[in-house]
Design a protein around this motif. Structure first.
Motif, PDB file in Angstrom:
ATOM      1  N   SER A   1      -3.012  -4.760   2.615  1.00  0.00           N
ATOM      2  CA  SER A   1      -2.093  -4.857   1.499  1.00  0.00           C
ATOM      3  C   SER A   1      -0.664  -4.540   1.931  1.00  0.00           C
ATOM      4  CB  SER A   1      -2.512  -3.901   0.378  1.00  0.00           C
ATOM      5  OG  SER A   1      -2.386  -2.557   0.814  1.00  0.00           O
ATOM      6  N   VAL A   2       0.267  -5.008   1.125  1.00  0.00           N
ATOM      7  CA  VAL A   2       1.685  -4.733   1.388  1.00  0.00           C
ATOM      8  C   VAL A   2       1.957  -3.240   1.315  1.00  0.00           C
ATOM      9  CG1 VAL A   2       4.043  -5.140   0.590  1.00  0.00           C
ATOM     10  CG2 VAL A   2       2.369  -6.998   0.530  1.00  0.00           C
ATOM     11  N   LEU A   3       1.253  -2.549   0.414  1.00  0.00           N
ATOM     12  CA  LEU A   3       1.443  -1.112   0.256  1.00  0.00           C
ATOM     13  C   LEU A   3       1.051  -0.360   1.535  1.00  0.00           C
ATOM     14  CD1 LEU A   3       2.292   1.111  -1.722  1.00  0.00           C
ATOM     15  CD2 LEU A   3      -0.104   1.250  -2.464  1.00  0.00           C
ATOM     16  N   SER A   4      -0.034  -0.791   2.170  1.00  0.00           N
ATOM     17  CA  SER A   4      -0.475  -0.145   3.406  1.00  0.00           C
ATOM     18  C   SER A   4       0.542  -0.343   4.521  1.00  0.00           C
ATOM     19  CB  SER A   4      -1.832  -0.711   3.843  1.00  0.00           C
ATOM     20  OG  SER A   4      -2.827  -0.426   2.893  1.00  0.00           O
ATOM     21  N   ILE A   5       1.117  -1.538   4.573  1.00  0.00           N
ATOM     22  CA  ILE A   5       2.142  -1.809   5.586  1.00  0.00           C
ATOM     23  C   ILE A   5       3.361  -0.915   5.348  1.00  0.00           C
ATOM     24  CG2 ILE A   5       3.714  -3.561   6.504  1.00  0.00           C
ATOM     25  CD1 ILE A   5       1.606  -5.647   5.865  1.00  0.00           C
ATOM     26  N   LYS A   6       3.724  -0.707   4.084  1.00  0.00           N
ATOM     27  CA  LYS A   6       4.854   0.167   3.767  1.00  0.00           C
ATOM     28  C   LYS A   6       4.577   1.605   4.195  1.00  0.00           C
ATOM     29  CE  LYS A   6       6.673  -2.485  -0.155  1.00  0.00           C
ATOM     30  NZ  LYS A   6       6.931  -2.489  -1.620  1.00  0.00           N
TER      31      LYS A   6
ATOM     32  N   GLN B   1       2.618   2.560   6.633  1.00  0.00           N
ATOM     33  CA  GLN B   1       2.685   2.599   8.088  1.00  0.00           C
ATOM     34  C   GLN B   1       4.132   2.541   8.580  1.00  0.00           C
ATOM     35  OE1 GLN B   1      -0.048  -0.129  10.097  1.00  0.00           O
ATOM     36  NE2 GLN B   1      -1.501   0.061   8.407  1.00  0.00           N
TER      37      GLN B   1
ATOM     38  N   THR C   1      -1.284   3.489  12.802  1.00  0.00           N
ATOM     39  CA  THR C   1      -0.953   2.098  12.499  1.00  0.00           C
ATOM     40  C   THR C   1      -2.124   1.188  12.822  1.00  0.00           C
ATOM     41  OG1 THR C   1       0.028   1.742  14.694  1.00  0.00           O
ATOM     42  CG2 THR C   1       1.487   2.491  12.951  1.00  0.00           C
TER      43      THR C   1
ATOM     44  N   HIS D   1      -0.298  -4.407  14.093  1.00  0.00           N
ATOM     45  CA  HIS D   1       1.124  -4.063  14.149  1.00  0.00           C
ATOM     46  C   HIS D   1       1.452  -3.024  15.215  1.00  0.00           C
ATOM     47  CE1 HIS D   1       0.339  -5.205   9.812  1.00  0.00           C
ATOM     48  NE2 HIS D   1       1.220  -6.101  10.190  1.00  0.00           N
TER      49      HIS D   1
ATOM     50  N   LYS E   1      -4.352   2.403   5.807  1.00  0.00           N
ATOM     51  CA  LYS E   1      -4.704   1.030   6.175  1.00  0.00           C
ATOM     52  C   LYS E   1      -5.402   0.251   5.084  1.00  0.00           C
ATOM     53  CE  LYS E   1      -5.012   2.592  10.961  1.00  0.00           C
ATOM     54  NZ  LYS E   1      -5.806   2.690  12.215  1.00  0.00           N
ATOM     55  N   GLY E   2      -5.520   0.839   3.912  1.00  0.00           N
ATOM     56  CA  GLY E   2      -6.089   0.116   2.798  1.00  0.00           C
ATOM     57  C   GLY E   2      -7.610   0.074   2.837  1.00  0.00           C
TER      58      GLY E   2
END
Length: 339
Positions: free
Chosen positions: A2-7, A9, A132, A136, A208-209
């Protein structure tokens, strides 16, 4: 993912990048600080040649003890506390730096900054790899090195056009941001190693979701830690390699002279590169657990690795093989360092 997990990280990775950035400010500052101090005093005696060499190198020496202390602390207290401690030392060093007016005071500030030098080589690297996702991880590791080099350029630019005390002011602001680590969860890998699996699952899913890849990584991590048996590799071998190379280094200089020593360095370095390429497995887009499994004895599974020989021969690599390779490469790298 998800985008939230990337944020999340990115939030953690930026703190690591900032620590590398602050260290880059230190690396770049002596080039401009020393000339300014001499110009302000209207004499070169204010910073002697010996002091100039210490100002350019003391950070590395000051970090050596912490390079031993941090791994021990991380094993006992996790990743979060050592990182916060390093950030506090960075903030302290920049405050001392900004308040300095003599070379001795700047030297004291650099000794404190040695903590960051050791932290970047130990804590920060582990934070990036454990916090991470595999997809990525390579990008984040590349950006941490880029941030340090950019900071060196910025420090030189500031010292060229402004007073050198603008450098520690910028460093202080960056060091304050590093305290965002207070809001991190603890590393799921460390939590799993301590048997705290409920906290491990919560931390892993926060980072990491709950996607299929993340859940598979989490399942493999917990399963591996349940079955884990600590390796008993004899680390005294490494100490013997250190001692032997220290003992024969004067003989190498005396026998080979400077040109022969550099030739020895080039040959041994080339051997290291080839052996790494020939035997180490690819880590791109792999989880840490998958990478660890590559170094375990998987003879029952029939795991094989392709070697770069023209015949494309397939070899079965066991844990014992990789242990021998590790000590061989470590010996070569140490010989390069001491020569």
């Amino acid at each position: 993912m998800s985008v939230l997990s990337i944020k999340f990280q990115l939030f953690i990775a930026t703190s690591v990048w900032v620590n590398f950035f602050t260290f880059g400010l230190w690396l770049g500052s002596p080039t401009v600080v020393i000339p300014q101090l001499r110009r302000e005093a209207n004499t070169t005696a204010v910073v002697s040649d010996e002091m100039e060499s210490w100002l350019s190198s003391v950070v590395g020496y000051a970090g050596l003890p912490w390079a031993v202390i941090f791994p021990l602390c991380m094993r006992r207290y996790g990743r979060k506390f050592p990182f916060i401690f390093a950030s506090a030392c960075a903030l302290t060093s920049f405050i001392v730096y900004c308040s300095s007016s003599t070379a001795i005071q700047i030297l004291a500030a650099e000794i404190i900054e040695g903590v960051i030098f050791a932290s970047n080589s130990t804590v920060s690297m582990l934070v990036i790899t454990e916090y991470t996702s595999p997809r990525h991880r390579g990008l984040f590791l590349t950006l941490k090195a880029a941030s340090m080099n950019i900071a060196i350029c910025i420090a030189n630019a500031i010292g060229t056009f402004f007073h050198w005390k603008k450098i520690p002011i910028l460093g202080t602001v960056c060091a304050v941001y590093s305290f965002s680590a207070i809001f991190w969860p603890e590393s799921p890998y460390w939590l799993a190693s301590k048997g705290r699996f409920a906290e491990c699952m919560a931390s892993h899913r926060w980072l990491k979701g709950t996607g299929d890849e993340a859940e598979k990584e989490l399942k493999d991590l917990i399963q591996a830690q349940i079955e884990y048996q600590e390796s008993h590799t004899n680390q005294h071998v490494l100490l013997k390699i250190h001692s032997t190379i220290l003992k024969i280094s004067p003989f190498i200089f005396k026998t080979c002279d400077m040109h022969g020593t550099f030739l020895f360095f080039g040959i041994s370095f080339s051997i290291c590169i080839y052996l790494f390429y020939a035997f180490l497995p690819e880590t791109k887009d792999k989880t840490l657990q998958e990478i660890e499994n590559c170094f375990k004895d998987n003879s029952e599974k029939g795991d094989i690795y392709m070697t770069p020989f023209p015949s494309a021969q397939l070899l079965t690599a066991s844990k014992k093989d990789f242990t021998a390779l590790y000590f061989s490469l470590k010996g070569l790298s140490l010989s390069e360092y001491y020569t």
